[in-house]
Design a protein around this motif. Structure first.
Motif, PDB file in Angstrom:
ATOM      1  N   ARG A 163      -3.999   0.113   8.705  1.00  0.00           N
ATOM      2  CA  ARG A 163      -5.377   0.117   8.284  1.00  0.00           C
ATOM      3  C   ARG A 163      -6.201   1.109   8.908  1.00  0.00           C
ATOM      4  O   ARG A 163      -7.507   1.736   7.879  1.00  0.00           O
ATOM      5  CB  ARG A 163      -6.189  -0.992   8.954  1.00  0.00           C
ATOM      6  N   GLU A 164      -6.672   1.804   9.848  1.00  0.00           N
ATOM      7  CA  GLU A 164      -7.115   2.630  10.229  1.00  0.00           C
ATOM      8  C   GLU A 164      -6.446   4.489  10.557  1.00  0.00           C
ATOM      9  O   GLU A 164      -6.919   5.061  10.030  1.00  0.00           O
ATOM     10  CB  GLU A 164      -8.268   2.151  11.334  1.00  0.00           C
ATOM     11  N   MET A 201       0.719  -0.793  -0.298  1.00  0.00           N
ATOM     12  CA  MET A 201      -0.190  -0.101  -0.293  1.00  0.00           C
ATOM     13  C   MET A 201       1.153   0.913   0.298  1.00  0.00           C
ATOM     14  O   MET A 201       1.765   1.300   0.788  1.00  0.00           O
ATOM     15  CB  MET A 201      -1.159   0.286   1.181  1.00  0.00           C
ATOM     16  N   ARG A 202       0.421   2.114  -0.951  1.00  0.00           N
ATOM     17  CA  ARG A 202       1.225   3.377  -0.725  1.00  0.00           C
ATOM     18  C   ARG A 202       0.383   4.000   0.005  1.00  0.00           C
ATOM     19  O   ARG A 202      -0.320   4.790   0.337  1.00  0.00           O
ATOM     20  CB  ARG A 202       1.049   4.506  -2.177  1.00  0.00           C
ATOM     21  N   ARG A 203       1.680   5.018   0.774  1.00  0.00           N
ATOM     22  CA  ARG A 203       1.624   5.540   1.443  1.00  0.00           C
ATOM     23  C   ARG A 203       2.139   7.672   1.663  1.00  0.00           C
ATOM     24  O   ARG A 203       2.931   7.465   0.894  1.00  0.00           O
ATOM     25  CB  ARG A 203       2.844   5.359   3.118  1.00  0.00           C
ATOM     26  N   ALA A 204       1.124   8.237   1.993  1.00  0.00           N
ATOM     27  CA  ALA A 204       1.283   9.378   2.180  1.00  0.00           C
ATOM     28  C   ALA A 204       3.233   9.605   2.345  1.00  0.00           C
ATOM     29  O   ALA A 204       3.704   8.922   3.588  1.00  0.00           O
ATOM     30  CB  ALA A 204       1.024  10.608   2.746  1.00  0.00           C
ATOM     31  N   PRO A 205       3.712  10.759   1.775  1.00  0.00           N
ATOM     32  CA  PRO A 205       5.481  10.725   2.015  1.00  0.00           C
ATOM     33  C   PRO A 205       5.903  11.278   3.890  1.00  0.00           C
ATOM     34  O   PRO A 205       6.600  10.310   4.252  1.00  0.00           O
ATOM     35  CB  PRO A 205       5.840  11.626   0.935  1.00  0.00           C
ATOM     36  N   PHE A 206       4.809  12.073   4.665  1.00  0.00           N
ATOM     37  CA  PHE A 206       5.483  11.966   6.204  1.00  0.00           C
ATOM     38  C   PHE A 206       4.503  10.888   6.819  1.00  0.00           C
ATOM     39  O   PHE A 206       5.669  10.723   7.598  1.00  0.00           O
ATOM     40  CB  PHE A 206       4.641  13.269   6.498  1.00  0.00           C
ATOM     41  N   GLU A 210       1.222  -7.252  17.014  1.00  0.00           N
ATOM     42  CA  GLU A 210       0.577  -7.355  15.637  1.00  0.00           C
ATOM     43  C   GLU A 210      -0.515  -6.379  15.580  1.00  0.00           C
ATOM     44  O   GLU A 210      -1.111  -6.060  14.331  1.00  0.00           O
ATOM     45  CB  GLU A 210       0.215  -8.943  14.943  1.00  0.00           C
ATOM     46  N   ALA A 211      -1.379  -6.744  16.408  1.00  0.00           N
ATOM     47  CA  ALA A 211      -2.885  -5.570  16.506  1.00  0.00           C
ATOM     48  C   ALA A 211      -2.807  -4.208  16.215  1.00  0.00           C
ATOM     49  O   ALA A 211      -3.244  -3.809  14.982  1.00  0.00           O
ATOM     50  CB  ALA A 211      -4.208  -6.179  17.748  1.00  0.00           C
ATOM     51  N   HIS A 212      -1.655  -3.751  16.612  1.00  0.00           N
ATOM     52  CA  HIS A 212      -1.501  -2.300  16.572  1.00  0.00           C
ATOM     53  C   HIS A 212      -0.875  -1.823  14.848  1.00  0.00           C
ATOM     54  O   HIS A 212      -1.400  -1.193  14.753  1.00  0.00           O
ATOM     55  CB  HIS A 212      -0.046  -2.240  17.990  1.00  0.00           C
ATOM     56  N   ILE A 213      -0.117  -2.377  14.842  1.00  0.00           N
ATOM     57  CA  ILE A 213       0.319  -2.681  13.231  1.00  0.00           C
ATOM     58  C   ILE A 213      -1.466  -2.772  12.863  1.00  0.00           C
ATOM     59  O   ILE A 213      -0.834  -1.508  11.845  1.00  0.00           O
ATOM     60  CB  ILE A 213       1.659  -2.754  13.108  1.00  0.00           C
ATOM     61  N   ARG A 214      -1.455  -3.242  12.628  1.00  0.00           N
ATOM     62  CA  ARG A 214      -3.058  -3.146  11.765  1.00  0.00           C
ATOM     63  C   ARG A 214      -4.013  -2.059  12.007  1.00  0.00           C
ATOM     64  O   ARG A 214      -4.499  -1.148  10.956  1.00  0.00           O
ATOM     65  CB  ARG A 214      -3.388  -3.988  11.999  1.00  0.00           C
ATOM     66  N   ALA A 255      -5.170   9.518   8.611  1.00  0.00           N
ATOM     67  CA  ALA A 255      -4.610  10.427   9.060  1.00  0.00           C
ATOM     68  C   ALA A 255      -3.814  11.045   7.244  1.00  0.00           C
ATOM     69  O   ALA A 255      -3.619  12.689   7.285  1.00  0.00           O
ATOM     70  CB  ALA A 255      -3.408  10.777   9.519  1.00  0.00           C
ATOM     71  N   GLU A 256      -3.976  10.668   6.044  1.00  0.00           N
ATOM     72  CA  GLU A 256      -3.199  10.454   5.090  1.00  0.00           C
ATOM     73  C   GLU A 256      -4.222  11.868   4.532  1.00  0.00           C
ATOM     74  O   GLU A 256      -4.315  12.795   3.916  1.00  0.00           O
ATOM     75  CB  GLU A 256      -3.392   9.364   4.100  1.00  0.00           C
TER      76      GLU A 256
END
Length: 134
Positions: free
Chosen positions: A114-115, A1-6, A106-110, A120-121
């Protein structure tokens, strides 16, 4: 998944935390920690608090400035999970607590990927105050 640069540096750091979680889960229950797992765990004990601080510094003002209840709930969850993970890192000194740390990571990173990061983007794209556009 592409992320905003920040968000890219934070997303890349998530990869290292996921590697730790997977390494922990691959460990046989009751087995002594391997040297590489012990080294990985020590490295994350140093890096994760800085990672959490950077996320909080970057994302909380953005979420707080939106005025939306959903974004406030995301900010509250971020802080609560960071607090719980800091405690889990300390408790992971005992091997019986390692699996809990892996599951929490794992749960925190998901949650973040995902949310939180998509929200933020969106806020950054909407030009919310306090956002560094990149």
């Amino acid at each position: 998944m592409r992320r905003a640069p920040f968000l890219v540096p934070l997303s890349r750091e998530h990869h290292d935390s996921l590697k730790l979680a997977h390494h922990i889960k691959a460990q046989r229950p009751g087995a002594a920690l391997t040297a590489s797992l012990q080294q990985e765990l020590e490295r994350q004990r140093e890096l994760l608090p800085r990672h959490f601080a950077e996320e909080e510094k970057l994302l909380l003002p953005l979420l707080d400035s939106s005025g939306h209840l959903h974004d406030s709930a995301l900010a509250d969850r971020l802080l609560a999970e960071h607090t719980a993970l800091r405690q889990a890192l300390e408790e992971a000194q005992q091997p019986e607590n390692l699996l809990r740390l892996a599951q929490m990571l794992e749960a925190h990173i998901r949650f973040e990927e995902r949310e939180l990061f998509p929200a933020a983007e969106t806020l950054a794209a909407d030009g919310q105050p306090g956002t560094a556009r990149t």
